[in-house]
Write an enzyme that holds these catalytic residues in place. Sequence first.
Site, PDB file in Angstrom:
ATOM      1  N   PRO A   2     -42.442 -13.434 -60.116  1.00 25.05           N
ATOM      2  CA  PRO A   2     -41.323 -12.203 -60.000  1.00 25.05           C
ATOM      3  C   PRO A   2     -41.809 -11.575 -58.587  1.00 25.05           C
ATOM      4  O   PRO A   2     -42.865 -11.126 -58.700  1.00 25.05           O
ATOM      5  CB  PRO A   2     -41.418 -11.492 -61.229  1.00 25.05           C
ATOM      6  CG  PRO A   2     -42.172 -12.194 -62.106  1.00 25.05           C
ATOM      7  CD  PRO A   2     -43.068 -13.303 -61.787  1.00 25.05           C
ATOM      8  N   GLU A   3     -40.983 -11.389 -57.806  1.00 28.58           N
ATOM      9  CA  GLU A   3     -41.079 -10.613 -56.659  1.00 28.58           C
ATOM     10  C   GLU A   3     -40.404  -9.162 -56.839  1.00 28.58           C
ATOM     11  O   GLU A   3     -39.717  -8.936 -57.708  1.00 28.58           O
ATOM     12  CB  GLU A   3     -40.476 -11.048 -55.290  1.00 28.58           C
ATOM     13  CG  GLU A   3     -41.332 -12.559 -54.924  1.00 28.58           C
ATOM     14  CD  GLU A   3     -42.615 -12.148 -54.371  1.00 28.58           C
ATOM     15  OE1 GLU A   3     -43.009 -10.957 -53.981  1.00 28.58           O
ATOM     16  OE2 GLU A   3     -43.551 -13.221 -54.453  1.00 28.58           O
ATOM     17  N   HIS A  94     -44.326 -17.129 -77.031  1.00 24.25           N
ATOM     18  CA  HIS A  94     -45.211 -16.681 -76.133  1.00 24.25           C
ATOM     19  C   HIS A  94     -44.704 -15.028 -76.315  1.00 24.25           C
ATOM     20  O   HIS A  94     -45.152 -14.239 -75.285  1.00 24.25           O
ATOM     21  CB  HIS A  94     -44.238 -17.249 -74.893  1.00 24.25           C
ATOM     22  CG  HIS A  94     -44.584 -18.756 -74.783  1.00 24.25           C
ATOM     23  ND1 HIS A  94     -45.539 -19.221 -74.816  1.00 24.25           N
ATOM     24  CD2 HIS A  94     -43.780 -19.668 -74.730  1.00 24.25           C
ATOM     25  CE1 HIS A  94     -45.644 -20.530 -74.596  1.00 24.25           C
ATOM     26  NE2 HIS A  94     -44.473 -20.813 -74.768  1.00 24.25           N
ATOM     27  N   ARG A 114     -47.748 -17.424 -69.275  1.00 24.65           N
ATOM     28  CA  ARG A 114     -49.234 -17.843 -68.622  1.00 24.65           C
ATOM     29  C   ARG A 114     -50.178 -16.482 -68.915  1.00 24.65           C
ATOM     30  O   ARG A 114     -51.298 -16.763 -68.519  1.00 24.65           O
ATOM     31  CB  ARG A 114     -49.013 -18.090 -67.200  1.00 24.65           C
ATOM     32  CG  ARG A 114     -48.057 -19.516 -66.971  1.00 24.65           C
ATOM     33  CD  ARG A 114     -47.816 -19.781 -65.696  1.00 24.65           C
ATOM     34  NE  ARG A 114     -49.285 -20.281 -65.098  1.00 24.65           N
ATOM     35  CZ  ARG A 114     -49.250 -20.369 -63.646  1.00 24.65           C
ATOM     36  NH1 ARG A 114     -48.154 -20.592 -63.027  1.00 24.65           N
ATOM     37  NH2 ARG A 114     -50.475 -20.662 -63.126  1.00 24.65           N
ATOM     38  N   ARG A 156     -54.057   0.562 -37.886  1.00 22.62           N
ATOM     39  CA  ARG A 156     -54.560  -0.192 -38.650  1.00 22.62           C
ATOM     40  C   ARG A 156     -55.319  -1.554 -37.766  1.00 22.62           C
ATOM     41  O   ARG A 156     -56.141  -2.179 -38.230  1.00 22.62           O
ATOM     42  CB  ARG A 156     -53.644  -1.003 -39.568  1.00 22.62           C
ATOM     43  CG  ARG A 156     -54.097  -2.400 -40.625  1.00 22.62           C
ATOM     44  CD  ARG A 156     -55.297  -1.616 -41.309  1.00 22.62           C
ATOM     45  NE  ARG A 156     -55.079  -0.330 -42.172  1.00 22.62           N
ATOM     46  CZ  ARG A 156     -54.858  -0.408 -43.550  1.00 22.62           C
ATOM     47  NH1 ARG A 156     -55.307  -1.711 -44.092  1.00 22.62           N
ATOM     48  NH2 ARG A 156     -54.866   0.713 -44.369  1.00 22.62           N
TER      49      ARG A 156
END
Length: 283
Positions: A2-3, A94, A114, A156
Site C-alpha cells: 500500500p502506498e 490472517h 505477511r 541537502r
Amino acid sequence: MPELPEVETVRRGLEHHVTGRAIDTVRVLHPRAVRRHLAGGPDFEAALAGGTFGTVRRRGKYLWLSVGEDALLAHLGMSGQLLVGAPERPLDSHVRVWFTFKDAGPDLRFTDQRTFGHMCYVPDGAELPAPIAHIAPDPLEPAFDPAVLTRRLRQRRTGIKRALLDQSLISGVGNIYADEALWRAGLHWARPTETLNGTEVSRLLAAVTEVLTEALTAGGTSFDSLYVNVNGESGYFDRSLAVYGREGLPCPRCGTPVRRDPFMNRSAYTCPHCQPRPRRARW
Ligand SMILES: [Zn+2]
C-alpha cells in the site's frame, strides 16, 4: 504494497466507520502484530478496551486513531488490511488484531498475511505519536509546508529522486510516484537538489501533489461502503503511468522511448528528451 493514496483511502474509511465508537473487546491473535508495543499483547488489549476512537489521521503510510489523549498507531506493511464488517462473520486465519464495539455494530479486523504490518498503543499520542515524530509531513497533509521543503531541499546536496524518497524531508512518495512526478515536472532523477531553482521546485511539488491526488481518486473508486480494504493495488497503476515500468515504450508527451536506469537497488524511469540528464549528476 500500500502506498500513500491507498493508506489515505483506508483513513477515510476508518473515519467513516469507527470514529466516535466505544471499543468493547480487543484481542491480539498474533504477537508479531504488536511487536512494537513493548509491553506486550495483553497490555495492548487492556489499554484500548473501553476507550473510544476519535479522529483518524495519517502521516506518510502511518495511520493513527486518537483514543482520548492517546493513540492507536498502525502501519499496514506489505499486505495489511483493516476490514470493517459484521461481527458474526468467520474469523479467517490472517486476522492479527480484532476489535469489537459496545454498540455491537460492525467490528474492525487487522488482517495481515505477511505480518510486516504492526500496531502499537502510544500514550499521549493523539496529536502526533512520538514514534513517527521524525517523519516529515506528506504533501496531502494540512501540516505540509512547501516553503520549508524548498529550503531543506536546497540544503541537502543530493539527487532529487533520492530526496523525494527521504521520509525525513517529505513522506509518502514511493518509487512509482517519484518517477511519475519527475516526468511531469520535466526533471531528471539525478538533478542535484542545490541546482534546482524556485520555479523548478514549485513545479515538482505541484506534480507530486497532482500524482498523489489522482492516484487517491482512482484508489478511492474501489472503496466499498462496508469494507475498509486495501490490497496495495489501485486502478491508477494500470491506467495512468507515463514512464514507470514502461522501458522502451513511447513517452506519452514526445514519443521518445522511455529509459530505465538502475537506482538504489531498484529502477528510475525517464524520458531522455523531456528529462535531460544533468551534466553534473548526483545519486
Ligand atoms: Zn518525452
